[in-house]
Design a protein around this motif. Structure first.
Motif, PDB file in Angstrom:
ATOM      1  N   HIS A  47      14.653  -2.884   2.926  1.00 17.79           N
ATOM      2  CA  HIS A  47      14.072  -1.643   2.531  1.00 17.79           C
ATOM      3  C   HIS A  47      13.538  -0.586   2.885  1.00 17.79           C
ATOM      4  CE1 HIS A  47      10.900  -5.038   1.790  1.00 17.79           C
ATOM      5  NE2 HIS A  47       9.727  -3.631   1.559  1.00 17.79           N
ATOM      6  N   THR A  50       8.395   2.668   2.608  1.00 17.08           N
ATOM      7  CA  THR A  50       6.980   3.733   2.095  1.00 17.08           C
ATOM      8  C   THR A  50       5.998   4.023   2.190  1.00 17.08           C
ATOM      9  OG1 THR A  50       7.139   2.210  -0.534  1.00 17.08           O
ATOM     10  CG2 THR A  50       9.669   3.497   0.088  1.00 17.08           C
ATOM     11  N   ALA A  83      14.337   5.012  -6.339  1.00 18.27           N
ATOM     12  CA  ALA A  83      12.957   4.671  -6.348  1.00 18.27           C
ATOM     13  C   ALA A  83      13.105   3.693  -8.100  1.00 18.27           C
ATOM     14  CB  ALA A  83      11.567   5.526  -5.475  1.00 18.27           C
ATOM     15  N   LEU A  90       6.334   1.146  -7.768  1.00 12.09           N
ATOM     16  CA  LEU A  90       7.378   0.342  -7.568  1.00 12.09           C
ATOM     17  C   LEU A  90       7.593  -1.052  -8.045  1.00 12.09           C
ATOM     18  CD1 LEU A  90       7.955   1.244  -3.923  1.00 12.09           C
ATOM     19  CD2 LEU A  90       8.924   2.330  -5.769  1.00 12.09           C
ATOM     20  N   VAL A  94      12.152   0.289  -2.902  1.00 15.47           N
ATOM     21  CA  VAL A  94      13.389   0.769  -2.002  1.00 15.47           C
ATOM     22  C   VAL A  94      14.914   0.892  -1.480  1.00 15.47           C
ATOM     23  CG1 VAL A  94      13.687   3.644  -1.454  1.00 15.47           C
ATOM     24  CG2 VAL A  94      11.653   3.099  -2.843  1.00 15.47           C
ATOM     25  N   TYR A 154      15.559  10.298  -4.104  1.00 15.19           N
ATOM     26  CA  TYR A 154      14.671  10.430  -3.505  1.00 15.19           C
ATOM     27  C   TYR A 154      13.604  11.346  -3.247  1.00 15.19           C
ATOM     28  CZ  TYR A 154      12.815   7.437   0.706  1.00 15.19           C
ATOM     29  OH  TYR A 154      12.010   6.996   1.560  1.00 15.19           O
ATOM     30  N   TYR A 157      11.121  11.162  -5.398  1.00 11.33           N
ATOM     31  CA  TYR A 157      10.310  10.165  -5.604  1.00 11.33           C
ATOM     32  C   TYR A 157       8.458  10.533  -5.009  1.00 11.33           C
ATOM     33  CZ  TYR A 157       7.339   5.939  -3.519  1.00 11.33           C
ATOM     34  OH  TYR A 157       6.648   4.893  -3.060  1.00 11.33           O
TER      35      TYR A 157
END
Length: 456
Positions: A47, A50, A83, A90, A94, A154, A157
């Protein structure tokens, strides 16, 4: 509102993430900061990191504002990413779209995904269809998925993290996701059948201001509390923005980075082939744009790790000795998704210049095949890193027979994203024309390549 003079563009590509400061009056790049876009391998699945990206974004905004001033923030990212939110956190990480987890549910997903005629979105491997990602996450992690309140594409997000406003946007919904019906300009029937439609926030235009930066973030970065933030846009479509309305008739933009994406604005979707990685993107105005692509940047890095500018003698030797690269070195994508990748000569025997020449010609030949699917406009403009590869552009000019020019800007993606603010001029630098390649034997070389590529 008065257009901002200095715009920070958050540009998250698959390989690298950047924050670039654009002069809104001239389109020139003032400053930039960059970092690798790393993938974490822990947790449920590979992932996006982030939180590291978020720290990079805030630090970059603060330092660029201190040095130059920032009056607006715009956002662009790669596609095939969303997301899944549980209110303001979250629900699960992601997902990295190159993870093969979604293939585990391929048979079941094939029974629910829309027909190509509706979505103009081909079935792609791993997580390249965002719908396949969401389906797999729902099936594999049902407990976590039950907590999902919102699905944010994305760019949106990051816009939410900056403004607190959740939104959807059509360029990200319409990039080979299976979630969108481009001709109907609405969600695909699958989104309704799967019950996902309630999870997508209100659709906003890419070129709209979602709101101002959150007060706490203004305090951290030093930006003014009323600094506006745009909704954001899919990166390939950002590359189109400086050109929309600037050309007569159909024209082709080749947006390059990890991917080489050929988009013909004003072209027809009739030649698109769902088995050969061609599709319709959706531009910032919601219109279908015939598109074909392959992982040109990824393949270039794999095939020419010590790339140099080839000399005339290198090019002549590659063509004269019939040194060829045959598709496809990133399997499952591009116009030859099942190609048996190979060189016609051991690449270790080549000099760096010869190897770079062979790879550059290979990329031009695969690009021509993409243009056979997406259509070729009356002119071609190359954006991004491949715009600096003269041999690629010259070969493409010969192959297509239409004028080819290299964008004079570092990347049309950041310039286009800055234009999401009304009144910002996407002037930038004039594209540089590229002369056709005139080397004896090139036509025969191309004919042999096409014969081998189709036989492999």
């Amino acid at each position: 509102m008065t257009p901002p003079r200095s715009i920070a563009v958050i540009d998250i590509g698959k390989t690298n993430a950047k924050v670039v400061l654009i002069d809104g009056m001239t389109g020139n790049q003032v400053a930039a900061r960059t970092t690798p876009n790393t993938v974490l391998r822990d947790g449920l699945y590979p992932h996006a990191d982030t939180e590291r990206l978020w720290a990079f974004i805030l630090e970059s905004l603060g330092s660029l504002h201190k040095a130059h001033g920032i009056e607006g923030i715009s956002i662009t990212t790669h596609g095939a990413t969303a997301a899944l939110m549980a209110d303001d956190r979250l629900a699960m990480p992601v997902l990295d779209y190159e993870h093969n987890g979604p293939d585990e549910a391929a048979e079941a997903y094939g029974k629910v995904r829309p027909e190509f005629a509706e979505s103009l979105s081909p079935r792609l491997p791993v997580g390249l269809n965002l719908g396949a990602q969401i389906f797999w996450q729902q099936q594999q992690f049902s407990e976590q998925f039950a907590s999902v309140t919102d699905i944010l594409t994305y760019p949106q997000y990051w816009a939410w993290r900056l403004t607190g406003v959740k939104a959807s946007e059509v360029t990200s919904l319409g990039c080979h996701t299976d979630l969108w019906a481009p001709d109907a300009k609405t969600y695909s029937k699958m989104v309704v059948r799967q019950g996902w439609i309630r999870l997508f926030p209100e659709i906003w235009p890419a070129a709209s201001v979602l709101g101002a930066i959150l007060p706490g973030l203004a305090a951290i970065t030093g930006l003014r509390g009323d600094t506006p933030v745009t909704c954001g846009i899919h990166d390939s479509n950002a590359s189109l923005l400086p050109h929309l309305g600037a050309h007569e008739g159909a024209f082709t933009i080749i947006s390059t980075g990890t991917w080489a994406i050929c988009m013909t604005v004003g072209g027809q979707t009739t030649a698109l082939d769902s088995a050969r990685d061609s599709l319709a993107n959706v531009d910032a105005f919601g219109r279908p744009v015939p598109t074909a692509r392959f992982m040109g940047g990824r393949e270039f890095d794999l095939l020419a790790p010590n790339a140099v500018t080839p000399k005339d003698a290198d090019i002549a030797k590659v063509i004269g000795k019939d040194i060829q690269v045959l598709p496809t070195f990133v399997e499952g994508v591009g116009p030859f998704p099942d190609g048996k990748r190979r060189w016609t000569m051991e690449p270790e025997q080549l000099s760096p210049g010869e190897r770079t020449a062979a790879v550059s010609l290979y990329l031009a030949l695969v690009t021509q095949e993409c243009l056979n699917l997406a259509g070729t406009g009356a002119q071609i403009i190359i954006e991004g890193p491949l715009a600096r590869n003269a041999l690629y552009g010259q070969a493409l000019a010969t192959l297509t027979g239409v004028p080819v020019a290299a964008s004079g800007d570092a990347t049309g993606t950041t310039l286009g994203a800055s234009m999401l603010f009304e009144g910002v001029r996407g002037v930038g630098k004039e594209p540089v024309p590229m002369l056709p390649l005139a080397v004896d034997g090139f036509a025969a070389y191309c004919a042999r390549w096409n014969q081998r590529a189709r036989a492999s």
